[in-house]
Structure formats: C-alpha cells, structure tokens
Design an enzyme around this catalytic site. Structure first.
Site, PDB file in Angstrom:
ATOM      1  N   ASP A   1     -57.638  25.120  -1.318  1.00  0.00           N
ATOM      2  CA  ASP A   1     -57.843  25.821  -0.049  1.00  0.00           C
ATOM      3  C   ASP A   1     -57.070  27.139  -0.024  1.00  0.00           C
ATOM      4  OD1 ASP A   1     -55.371  24.562   0.004  1.00  0.00           O
ATOM      5  OD2 ASP A   1     -55.450  24.083   2.129  1.00  0.00           O
TER       6      ASP A   1
ATOM      7  N   THR B   1     -60.954  15.137   3.038  1.00  0.00           N
ATOM      8  CA  THR B   1     -59.731  14.496   3.515  1.00  0.00           C
ATOM      9  C   THR B   1     -59.382  14.965   4.928  1.00  0.00           C
ATOM     10  OG1 THR B   1     -58.315  16.254   2.650  1.00  0.00           O
ATOM     11  CG2 THR B   1     -58.873  14.447   1.135  1.00  0.00           C
TER      12      THR B   1
ATOM     13  N   ASP C   1     -50.613  22.100  -5.833  1.00  0.00           N
ATOM     14  CA  ASP C   1     -49.670  23.061  -5.257  1.00  0.00           C
ATOM     15  C   ASP C   1     -50.037  24.465  -5.743  1.00  0.00           C
ATOM     16  OD1 ASP C   1     -47.435  24.620  -4.522  1.00  0.00           O
ATOM     17  OD2 ASP C   1     -46.121  22.873  -4.644  1.00  0.00           O
TER      18      ASP C   1
END
Length: 238
Positions: free
Chosen positions: A179, A216, A143
């Site tokens: 990201d 993923t 996160d």
C-alpha cells in the site's frame, strides 16, 4: 548476507552482520495465541535447523505449494488455506503473537494444510526449501522502510528476487502487494531488471487485485482513508 559465516573475525575486526528486512517485535500474548503456540506448534511448527524439508512427506501428499513471507496475524493465510483445501501453504512470520494467532486459527477451523516457521524467511528459503519446488511465493504488505536511509532493509532486492526464482517452479508465480506507491515502484524496478521472470500485468506494471488475495481489515481501513494498493505478479519463465 556473507557467503561464509564460519570464519572467525580478526582481533580488531567487527563481525559483519546481515541486514535484516524486519524488526523483532515483542507483544502481549492473548489466551488464544498462547493456546496456538502450546497446542499447534508441536503439530504444525517447523524449525530452520532441520534443514532441507521434504514437504510432500510433511503434508502427506503432493499438492500445489504456496510459500508466504510475513503472514502477520494470519487472517489472510487462514482464509486462503480454507478456500483451497487441496493446496498446501508454508508461512513464515517472526512476530510470535501472529504465529500463535495463525496456529490457534488452524486448531479452531480444523485446518491441516499449513506449516509454520517463526524465523528469518530468507534463511528458510535458502536452507529449507528445495529448488524448483514452489508454485507460488506471496509477499503481502512487507515493511516499506520508507526513509531513504533504510531502503537497504527492503526485502525486495535483486539477490532476493533471484533466490525466489531459484525456489519457484518454471511457471511459478511471485505475487507481491503493497500500500506504499513508492515501494510498489521499487518492486517494479527491481523485478523488471531480473532475468528469468515475466511480468503478468497486461500493461507491464501492476495487476488488478487478484480474487485469491483476501482483503484484510488493515487494507479495508486503508481504502476508507483513500490509500491505494498495488499488486505485482511475476512468473518464472526459465
């Protein structure tokens, strides 16, 4: 975290609470995820209350050992474990449906080289993992806590970096991926300031996506939307 959580607070003093880098989320459990918890947890689940673990004994062998923080729904963990049957993996995730999904995948694929915690990863690192016992520690897409007032919740902080260093073998590698470019820059700033580490990037910044890190569905979707991904590798040198 406080150094001593056993002392009672004064009458009008509110007890200090450790800042968490995660939010406990509830979610509907699928049939497969529930099967994973019901059948897989007794075989592969671990409790932090058991304290320091002898992972050689738990896995029944001495093998290269990877510790993963926040494996999500477990797809990447399953892929890595299936591709490296001679290595052992310890995964930590607080989201119970994700824990169930990983365990169900282990049962379906007949994998036995993963052990699972469902709790605070820092607690597990501190209390359950022996010093200088890990070959790798993985932190993929944590996160980012992108609002400035929440930056203190980011898991990548100096104290965490030194705890990780303590648990890695000399020569062991911390591999992070995100990201969020701003979080990548934060990771880089924190890690470059830590003694006992060497940045494995040729330019001293980020490494190309390593082949051993699975891509993923979330990452592929982000790539289609033009999102970048930044990988960082830091090696313990002393």
């Amino acid at each position: 975290m406080t150094d001593d959580q056993s002392a009672a607070p004064e009458a009008n003093e509110r007890p200090h609470r450790a800042i968490k880098s995660f939010v406990m989320r509830s979610g509907r459990m699928t049939e497969g995820q529930q099967r994973g918890l019901d059948q897989g947890w007794p075989k592969f689940g671990l409790e932090p209350g058991a304290g320091l673990q002898d992972f050689d004994q738990l896995f029944g062998r001495s093998a290269p050992r990877t510790f993963e923080i926040g494996f999500g729904m477990g797809q990447a963990t399953l892929e890595m474990a299936a591709a490296a049957p001679d290595e052992d993996f310890i995964g930590v995730e607080v989201h119970r449906p994700g824990v169930g999904a990983l365990l169900n995948g282990m049962l379906t694929q007949n994998l036995s080289n993963i052990r699972v915690y469902s709790c605070d990863a820092i607690e597990v690192l501190r209390d359950c993992v022996a010093d200088a016992s890990l070959d790798r520690l993985l932190l993929f897409f944590p996160d980012p806590w992108h609002k400035a007032r929440h930056h203190k919740r980011r898991i990548v902080q100096p104290g965490w970096a030194q705890l990780v260093r303590q648990k890695l073998k000399v020569g062991g590698v911390l591999h992070m991926a995100t990201d969020w470019e701003a979080y990548a820059e934060h990771m880089l700033e924190v890690m470059n300031a830590q003694p006992g580490y060497r940045n494995l990037a040729a330019d001293g910044r980020y490494v190309p996506r390593p082949a051993e890190r699975p891509v993923t569905k979330f990452e592929r979707r982000g790539e289609r939307l033009g999102h970048g991904v930044w990988d960082l590798k830091f090696q313990r040198i002393d």
